[in-house]
Design an enzyme around this catalytic site. Structure first.
Site, PDB file in Angstrom:
ATOM      1  N   CYS A   1       0.830  -1.204   0.000  1.00  0.00           N
ATOM      2  CA  CYS A   1       0.000   0.000   0.000  1.00  0.00           C
ATOM      3  C   CYS A   1       0.867   1.256   0.000  1.00  0.00           C
ATOM      4  O   CYS A   1       0.525   2.259  -0.623  1.00  0.00           O
ATOM      5  CB  CYS A   1      -0.941  -0.005   1.204  1.00  0.00           C
ATOM      6  SG  CYS A   1      -2.139   1.340   1.169  1.00  0.00           S
TER       7      CYS A   1
ATOM      8  N   GLU B   1      -3.994  -5.082  -4.197  1.00  0.00           N
ATOM      9  CA  GLU B   1      -3.950  -3.712  -4.702  1.00  0.00           C
ATOM     10  C   GLU B   1      -4.544  -3.652  -6.113  1.00  0.00           C
ATOM     11  O   GLU B   1      -5.340  -2.762  -6.422  1.00  0.00           O
ATOM     12  CB  GLU B   1      -2.507  -3.182  -4.700  1.00  0.00           C
ATOM     13  CG  GLU B   1      -1.970  -2.832  -3.326  1.00  0.00           C
ATOM     14  CD  GLU B   1      -2.692  -1.655  -2.693  1.00  0.00           C
ATOM     15  OE1 GLU B   1      -3.194  -0.777  -3.434  1.00  0.00           O
ATOM     16  OE2 GLU B   1      -2.769  -1.602  -1.452  1.00  0.00           O
TER      17      GLU B   1
END
Length: 229
Positions: free
Chosen positions: A144, A214
């Site tokens: 992230c 993601e």
């Protein structure tokens, strides 16, 4: 075999990034990302992303707080605690501003359901940080930071004709964010250098999994994903 405290042939971060090179390319090629750059991304998809990101960041802040609790050094404890506070601040400030631009509010975003990809990602993240070693948790939270920094830097070079999307790109391409990410990547190198080969490989598996999440997160926004039943 690598033993704790031994030096390795190359930084752990190189090992990590090499493992997700195809995922990174898939993210850059995804229509959500290319749409940000050329301004063609539908507002509804971006709104979906902002809503789900606000949900995600609440649990991500909890994961960072857990990393702070497990961190080996005082400086790392302070850094992760600060990042946890920053994640909540981003949810409150940046997302509220984006929602206002999209004709909504932070309260409206909070009331909307957590989507399937978001729930799966945060559940995996929290389970890994709770149940794993510090290196496992660090590897799980790192994509992230790192993928957003890489994507932000690459998109910043191209920018966007859309001022809303240009502002989002600037937030992650900014040097202040890039410097935070360099600090976390450096910590991964230090922690990885002190781990055994088996520990490094185990943590790498978490890094690859959350990197895949993601991609899934952006894909879910592109499809405006909802629960099927």
């Amino acid at each position: 075999m690598t033993t704790p405290g031994s030096s390795t042939a190359r930084p752990y971060s190189e090992e990590l990034w090499e493992a997700i090179t195809p995922i990174h390319k898939a993210i850059l090629d995804h229509p959500f990302i290319t749409g940000l750059v050329d301004g063609t991304l539908p507002r509804a998809a971006f709104r979906h992303f902002i809503v789900q990101d606000s949900h995600y960041l609440r649990d991500y802040a909890r994961a960072l707080a857990l990393c702070a609790a497990k961190a080996p050094g005082e400086e790392d404890v302070r850094a992760f605690a600060s990042d946890a506070v920053g994640a909540i601040a981003a949810e409150q400030e940046m997302h509220a501003a984006f929602m206002a631009d999209l004709g909504g509010s932070a309260g409206e975003a909070a009331a909307l359901p957590v989507g399937p990809a978001t729930r799966a990602y945060t559940s995996y993240l929290l389970a890994t940080v709770y149940g794993g070693s510090f290196l496992d948790g660090l590897a799980a939270v790192l994509p992230c930071y790192w993928i957003y920094a890489r994507v932000g830097a690459e998109l910043l070079a191209e920018s966007s004709p859309d001022p809303l999307y240009r502002r989002w790109i600037a937030a992650y391409g900014d040097e202040s964010f890039q410097s935070v990410v360099r600090r976390v990547v450096s910590l991964a190198d230090r922690t990885g250098a002190e781990a055994t080969g088996a520990q490094r490989a185990h943590a790498l598996g978490h890094f690859v999994t959350t990197s895949r999440y993601e991609w899934m997160f952006w894909d879910a926004a592109w499809r405006e994903e909802t629960w099927p039943v």
